[in-house]
Design a protein around this motif. Sequence first.
Motif, PDB file in Angstrom:
ATOM      1  N   PHE A 133     -25.645 -27.033  26.324  1.00 17.20           N
ATOM      2  CA  PHE A 133     -25.402 -25.198  25.750  1.00 17.20           C
ATOM      3  C   PHE A 133     -27.062 -25.214  25.182  1.00 17.20           C
ATOM      4  O   PHE A 133     -27.935 -25.911  25.692  1.00 17.20           O
ATOM      5  N   THR A 134     -27.233 -23.905  25.380  1.00 17.45           N
ATOM      6  CA  THR A 134     -27.800 -23.294  25.155  1.00 17.45           C
ATOM      7  C   THR A 134     -28.609 -23.011  23.705  1.00 17.45           C
ATOM      8  O   THR A 134     -28.023 -23.543  22.548  1.00 17.45           O
ATOM      9  N   GLY A 135     -29.649 -24.270  23.093  1.00 18.93           N
ATOM     10  CA  GLY A 135     -30.365 -24.504  22.022  1.00 18.93           C
ATOM     11  C   GLY A 135     -30.567 -25.963  21.812  1.00 18.93           C
ATOM     12  O   GLY A 135     -30.842 -26.717  20.817  1.00 18.93           O
ATOM     13  N   ALA A 136     -29.676 -26.718  23.014  1.00 12.35           N
ATOM     14  CA  ALA A 136     -30.079 -28.524  22.935  1.00 12.35           C
ATOM     15  C   ALA A 136     -30.958 -28.275  23.592  1.00 12.35           C
ATOM     16  O   ALA A 136     -31.079 -28.925  24.639  1.00 12.35           O
ATOM     17  N   LEU A 137     -31.378 -28.925  22.858  1.00 14.26           N
ATOM     18  CA  LEU A 137     -32.794 -29.214  23.182  1.00 14.26           C
ATOM     19  C   LEU A 137     -32.723 -30.882  23.061  1.00 14.26           C
ATOM     20  O   LEU A 137     -34.179 -31.301  23.715  1.00 14.26           O
ATOM     21  N   ALA A 138     -32.077 -31.853  22.765  1.00 12.45           N
ATOM     22  CA  ALA A 138     -32.389 -32.676  22.619  1.00 12.45           C
ATOM     23  C   ALA A 138     -30.573 -33.863  22.862  1.00 12.45           C
ATOM     24  O   ALA A 138     -30.094 -33.001  22.023  1.00 12.45           O
ATOM     25  N   ASP A 139     -30.864 -34.998  23.180  1.00  9.55           N
ATOM     26  CA  ASP A 139     -29.687 -35.331  22.803  1.00  9.55           C
ATOM     27  C   ASP A 139     -29.277 -35.803  21.394  1.00  9.55           C
ATOM     28  O   ASP A 139     -29.818 -35.820  20.460  1.00  9.55           O
ATOM     29  N   LYS A 140     -27.791 -35.520  21.344  1.00 10.79           N
ATOM     30  CA  LYS A 140     -27.533 -35.283  19.841  1.00 10.79           C
ATOM     31  C   LYS A 140     -26.399 -35.790  19.409  1.00 10.79           C
ATOM     32  O   LYS A 140     -24.548 -36.191  20.158  1.00 10.79           O
ATOM     33  N   ARG A 141     -26.084 -37.190  18.512  1.00  7.48           N
ATOM     34  CA  ARG A 141     -24.698 -38.463  18.406  1.00  7.48           C
ATOM     35  C   ARG A 141     -24.390 -37.367  17.384  1.00  7.48           C
ATOM     36  O   ARG A 141     -24.876 -37.181  16.543  1.00  7.48           O
ATOM     37  N   GLY A 142     -22.681 -38.100  17.570  1.00  6.88           N
ATOM     38  CA  GLY A 142     -21.429 -36.912  16.979  1.00  6.88           C
ATOM     39  C   GLY A 142     -21.616 -37.728  15.673  1.00  6.88           C
ATOM     40  O   GLY A 142     -21.816 -38.712  16.056  1.00  6.88           O
ATOM     41  N   LEU A 143     -20.251 -37.343  15.257  1.00  6.74           N
ATOM     42  CA  LEU A 143     -20.548 -37.889  13.221  1.00  6.74           C
ATOM     43  C   LEU A 143     -18.806 -38.931  13.654  1.00  6.74           C
ATOM     44  O   LEU A 143     -19.156 -39.677  13.043  1.00  6.74           O
ATOM     45  N   ILE A 144     -18.182 -38.571  15.070  1.00  7.66           N
ATOM     46  CA  ILE A 144     -17.418 -39.685  15.005  1.00  7.66           C
ATOM     47  C   ILE A 144     -18.615 -40.777  15.766  1.00  7.66           C
ATOM     48  O   ILE A 144     -18.222 -42.564  15.301  1.00  7.66           O
ATOM     49  N   GLU A 145     -18.779 -41.548  16.656  1.00  5.15           N
ATOM     50  CA  GLU A 145     -19.908 -42.798  17.033  1.00  5.15           C
ATOM     51  C   GLU A 145     -20.615 -42.664  15.538  1.00  5.15           C
ATOM     52  O   GLU A 145     -21.280 -44.194  15.348  1.00  5.15           O
ATOM     53  N   SER A 146     -20.817 -41.854  14.767  1.00  6.79           N
ATOM     54  CA  SER A 146     -22.135 -41.997  13.329  1.00  6.79           C
ATOM     55  C   SER A 146     -21.195 -43.157  12.766  1.00  6.79           C
ATOM     56  O   SER A 146     -21.303 -43.816  12.084  1.00  6.79           O
ATOM     57  N   ALA A 147     -19.311 -42.705  12.788  1.00  4.87           N
ATOM     58  CA  ALA A 147     -19.203 -43.989  11.931  1.00  4.87           C
ATOM     59  C   ALA A 147     -18.851 -45.070  12.294  1.00  4.87           C
ATOM     60  O   ALA A 147     -17.245 -46.093  11.464  1.00  4.87           O
ATOM     61  N   ASP A 148     -18.979 -46.038  13.319  1.00  8.92           N
ATOM     62  CA  ASP A 148     -18.797 -46.642  13.972  1.00  8.92           C
ATOM     63  C   ASP A 148     -18.936 -47.994  12.962  1.00  8.92           C
ATOM     64  O   ASP A 148     -20.108 -48.193  12.031  1.00  8.92           O
ATOM     65  N   ARG A 149     -17.738 -48.557  12.869  1.00  9.56           N
ATOM     66  CA  ARG A 149     -17.547 -49.598  12.242  1.00  9.56           C
ATOM     67  C   ARG A 149     -17.623 -49.621  10.588  1.00  9.56           C
ATOM     68  O   ARG A 149     -17.734 -50.646   9.627  1.00  9.56           O
ATOM     69  N   GLY A 150     -16.612 -47.858  10.327  1.00 12.57           N
ATOM     70  CA  GLY A 150     -16.848 -47.472   8.995  1.00 12.57           C
ATOM     71  C   GLY A 150     -15.800 -46.631   9.241  1.00 12.57           C
ATOM     72  O   GLY A 150     -15.092 -46.880   9.943  1.00 12.57           O
ATOM     73  N   THR A 151     -15.699 -45.585   8.281  1.00 15.03           N
ATOM     74  CA  THR A 151     -14.463 -44.716   7.861  1.00 15.03           C
ATOM     75  C   THR A 151     -15.139 -43.459   7.886  1.00 15.03           C
ATOM     76  O   THR A 151     -16.225 -42.964   7.820  1.00 15.03           O
ATOM     77  N   LEU A 152     -14.546 -42.896   8.967  1.00 17.45           N
ATOM     78  CA  LEU A 152     -14.840 -41.317   8.847  1.00 17.45           C
ATOM     79  C   LEU A 152     -13.683 -40.508   8.191  1.00 17.45           C
ATOM     80  O   LEU A 152     -12.069 -40.301   7.938  1.00 17.45           O
ATOM     81  N   LEU A 153     -13.744 -39.480   6.905  1.00 19.86           N
ATOM     82  CA  LEU A 153     -13.065 -38.537   6.523  1.00 19.86           C
ATOM     83  C   LEU A 153     -12.917 -37.222   6.495  1.00 19.86           C
ATOM     84  O   LEU A 153     -14.721 -36.381   6.946  1.00 19.86           O
ATOM     85  N   LEU A 154     -12.534 -36.825   7.188  1.00 17.33           N
ATOM     86  CA  LEU A 154     -12.213 -35.673   7.986  1.00 17.33           C
ATOM     87  C   LEU A 154     -11.718 -34.377   6.627  1.00 17.33           C
ATOM     88  O   LEU A 154     -10.687 -34.464   6.127  1.00 17.33           O
ATOM     89  N   ASP A 155     -12.888 -34.322   5.647  1.00 18.38           N
ATOM     90  CA  ASP A 155     -11.989 -33.218   4.440  1.00 18.38           C
ATOM     91  C   ASP A 155     -11.866 -31.729   4.771  1.00 18.38           C
ATOM     92  O   ASP A 155     -12.299 -31.087   6.022  1.00 18.38           O
ATOM     93  N   GLU A 156     -10.206 -31.298   4.029  1.00 16.70           N
ATOM     94  CA  GLU A 156      -9.786 -30.488   5.000  1.00 16.70           C
ATOM     95  C   GLU A 156      -9.634 -30.079   6.077  1.00 16.70           C
ATOM     96  O   GLU A 156     -10.126 -28.917   6.595  1.00 16.70           O
ATOM     97  N   ILE A 157      -8.953 -31.225   6.554  1.00 15.57           N
ATOM     98  CA  ILE A 157      -8.192 -31.363   8.117  1.00 15.57           C
ATOM     99  C   ILE A 157      -7.810 -30.190   8.713  1.00 15.57           C
ATOM    100  O   ILE A 157      -7.690 -29.785   9.315  1.00 15.57           O
ATOM    101  N   GLY A 158      -6.700 -28.786   7.586  1.00 11.65           N
ATOM    102  CA  GLY A 158      -6.611 -27.969   8.142  1.00 11.65           C
ATOM    103  C   GLY A 158      -7.025 -26.857   8.253  1.00 11.65           C
ATOM    104  O   GLY A 158      -6.264 -25.870   9.195  1.00 11.65           O
ATOM    105  N   GLU A 159      -8.478 -26.641   8.131  1.00 12.26           N
ATOM    106  CA  GLU A 159      -9.707 -26.203   8.463  1.00 12.26           C
ATOM    107  C   GLU A 159     -10.155 -26.214   9.909  1.00 12.26           C
ATOM    108  O   GLU A 159     -10.727 -25.196   9.845  1.00 12.26           O
ATOM    109  N   MET A 160     -10.151 -27.147  10.289  1.00  7.96           N
ATOM    110  CA  MET A 160     -10.170 -27.314  12.018  1.00  7.96           C
ATOM    111  C   MET A 160      -9.963 -26.702  12.568  1.00  7.96           C
ATOM    112  O   MET A 160      -8.864 -26.053  13.015  1.00  7.96           O
ATOM    113  N   PRO A 161     -10.854 -26.040  13.534  1.00  8.29           N
ATOM    114  CA  PRO A 161     -10.554 -25.411  14.522  1.00  8.29           C
ATOM    115  C   PRO A 161      -9.692 -25.759  16.016  1.00  8.29           C
ATOM    116  O   PRO A 161      -9.691 -27.449  16.089  1.00  8.29           O
ATOM    117  N   ALA A 162      -8.580 -24.696  16.308  1.00  2.69           N
ATOM    118  CA  ALA A 162      -7.479 -25.456  16.911  1.00  2.69           C
ATOM    119  C   ALA A 162      -8.077 -26.187  18.466  1.00  2.69           C
ATOM    120  O   ALA A 162      -8.051 -27.245  18.759  1.00  2.69           O
TER     121      ALA A 162
END
Length: 462
Positions: free
Chosen positions: A227-256
């Motif tokens: 998309f416009t402004g995506a000047l380099a590959d970016k690793r997502g936070l889910i991938e960064s949590a590999d072999r660890g834990t992913l905390l989604l705080d205030e999950i009720g605010e997540m977009p549909a």
Amino acid sequence: MTARDTMPAARILHVDDQPETHEWLKLALERKQYEVTVATDGQSALASFTTHRPDVVLLDHELPDQSGLEVLRQLKTADPMVEVIMLTGHGSVSLAVEAMREGAFNFVEKPVEFAVLDALLDKALAHRQLHAEATRLRLNVERRDGLGRIVGTSPSMRRLFDLIQLVAPTDASVLIRGENGTGKELVADAVHERSPRASGPIIKINCGAIPGELFESELFGHKRGAFTGALADKRGLIESADRGTLLLDEIGEMPANAQVKLLRVLQEKQVRRLGETRMTTPDFRLICATNARLETLMADNRFREDLYFRINTVVLDIPPLRERREDIPVLAQLFLQRYAEKYEREVVRYHPSVLQRLMKHVWRGNVRELEHVVEHAVIVATGREIQLRHLPESFRSGSTVDDTSPLCTLEDVERAAIVRTLAYTRGNKRAAADILGVYRPTLYAKMRKYGLMAPQEEAATA
């Protein structure tokens, strides 16, 4: 009796590129009731380690794809408690020293006599068992007054601690519910730190703090040019949590739209970056937290019902501070000591009227508000005692008193202070007297007055 006699069948991972070595060693180890897995190079060793989680790794120094020392570093990063015995046909003092520095349990030159190796394995398992026992004892000590950085002695907090201890070793999804300021992030930390993933990362995302248009990119990552402004590959936070834990705080605010994609990730165990066709399979444990009633959001079609049932395998409810007022003196003393040390103040106690006032406050901001109030008082206090004038104006005016809770006397506050201080000092009366700012005979007299002293203690101090 050896260490293996007091444990379930120990799991051994043997890493060597020589098939004949695998064959005889696997046969010999299985005769000794070990469960043996083999790997022929560093990459397959790390994959097998993730799958089987061995107790001890027998690791050859010379591997086809990377050095045994590099594999050793990765193993100890993944699980600091795993015991690794290095094997090499080209031993040297410098190599042995480096291996031990990187965390190897021992270093042995080949060819290895099985009797020697068998004795080393028994010692390694005993060492691992001692580590596990030390960890268990440390957690039991923590349980007296809290769990990690979470403090509380009330029945509701004890129940929470028990549930954390039960759910932490599993990989079940956890939903943490509680008002703002109750310590949801601390509970997530406690679950992660007591899980098999403790050596991995815990990635925390505040779903209400990320703009909607950037949410998917942050969570799932993107490919350059997606998309416009995506000047380099970016690793997502889910991938960064590999072999660890992913905390989604205030999950009720997540977009549909992100809810739909997260549900797919949880179902398929795969992630695809925006603009990418290749799928990745990060291995993570999901913890969600919310201060909102997700059931209400579902009724308003603002939160997906199918996602809700995916994330709440176990629910941890944190009670608000107003519902566990007996924890206030312990928390207040903890924060007093913390900030007295931080700001180098001599303050060591509260005037009884201050404790009474803290016990009657509404605490809409929960533990976080109490911490800020104590920090303020420690900063402005000039002596060894926090008095009413050191509290914020709202406390002095009484505008935040909870009129719905039963009144208590100064004696009630004093008794509660003594009980909590003795709990904090684990029964050390000298330390408790110092914290409370009284002489020990005075403390003994008050303990007798409030029925806090055992008969044998009364006789000894009479």
